[in-house]
Motif scaffolding. Structure first.
Motif, PDB file in Angstrom:
ATOM      1  N   ILE A  43       0.847  -1.200   0.000  1.00  0.00           N
ATOM      2  CA  ILE A  43       0.000   0.000   0.000  1.00  0.00           C
ATOM      3  C   ILE A  43       0.881   1.249   0.000  1.00  0.00           C
ATOM      4  CG2 ILE A  43      -1.625   1.342   1.384  1.00  0.00           C
ATOM      5  CD1 ILE A  43      -2.924  -1.385   2.171  1.00  0.00           C
ATOM      6  N   ASP A  47       1.346   4.137  -2.953  1.00  0.00           N
ATOM      7  CA  ASP A  47       1.140   5.543  -2.615  1.00  0.00           C
ATOM      8  C   ASP A  47       2.369   6.382  -2.984  1.00  0.00           C
ATOM      9  OD1 ASP A  47      -0.148   7.809  -1.553  1.00  0.00           O
ATOM     10  OD2 ASP A  47       0.582   7.408   0.459  1.00  0.00           O
ATOM     11  N   ASN A  51       1.348   7.726  -6.319  1.00  0.00           N
ATOM     12  CA  ASN A  51       0.457   8.713  -5.706  1.00  0.00           C
ATOM     13  C   ASN A  51      -1.008   8.285  -5.842  1.00  0.00           C
ATOM     14  OD1 ASN A  51       0.152  11.020  -4.171  1.00  0.00           O
ATOM     15  ND2 ASN A  51      -0.205  12.309  -5.946  1.00  0.00           N
ATOM     16  N   LYS A  53      -4.023   5.841  -3.904  1.00  0.00           N
ATOM     17  CA  LYS A  53      -4.424   5.172  -2.660  1.00  0.00           C
ATOM     18  C   LYS A  53      -5.143   3.863  -3.000  1.00  0.00           C
ATOM     19  CE  LYS A  53      -3.469   8.792  -0.020  1.00  0.00           C
ATOM     20  NZ  LYS A  53      -2.164   8.876   0.565  1.00  0.00           N
ATOM     21  N   SER A  55      -6.480   0.085  -0.952  1.00  0.00           N
ATOM     22  CA  SER A  55      -6.810  -0.431   0.379  1.00  0.00           C
ATOM     23  C   SER A  55      -6.464  -1.918   0.474  1.00  0.00           C
ATOM     24  CB  SER A  55      -8.304  -0.240   0.639  1.00  0.00           C
ATOM     25  OG  SER A  55      -9.051  -1.072  -0.235  1.00  0.00           O
ATOM     26  N   LYS A  75      -6.856   4.012 -11.676  1.00  0.00           N
ATOM     27  CA  LYS A  75      -7.184   5.041 -10.668  1.00  0.00           C
ATOM     28  C   LYS A  75      -6.548   6.372 -11.017  1.00  0.00           C
ATOM     29  CE  LYS A  75      -8.410   2.294  -6.759  1.00  0.00           C
ATOM     30  NZ  LYS A  75      -8.673   2.442  -5.387  1.00  0.00           N
TER      31      LYS A  75
END
Length: 75
Positions: A43, A47, A51, A53, A55, A75
């Motif tokens: 994770i 990130d 960059n 996010k 889960s 994303k």
């Protein structure tokens, strides 16, 4: 970062599993070393490098390393 670079970065998060064990088709949840700390590391990697996010549920919903890469790309 392309898929092969992502596989290498993913593999670097593992201490015991040899890097050559990792391919885009690797079912990462079947690796002996896969645990909650690796989940957090992946994770954080996503990130930091993308960059983006994701889960723990995102990781549970994916099957292979390529699935994660494709999720990130969307994303």
């Amino acid at each position: 970062m392309d898929l092969n670079e992502f596989v290498k970065a993913f593999a670097a998060e593992f201490e015991i599993t040899p890097a050559e064990s990792f391919t885009p088709e690797t079912v990462y949840k079947e690796l002996d070393e896969w645990d909650s700390l690796i989940v957090l590391s992946i994770i954080a990697l996503v990130d930091d490098e993308f960059n983006v996010k994701i889960s723990g549920q995102d990781l549970r919903d994916c099957r292979t390393i390529e699935d994660i890469f494709n999720l990130i790309s969307k994303k």
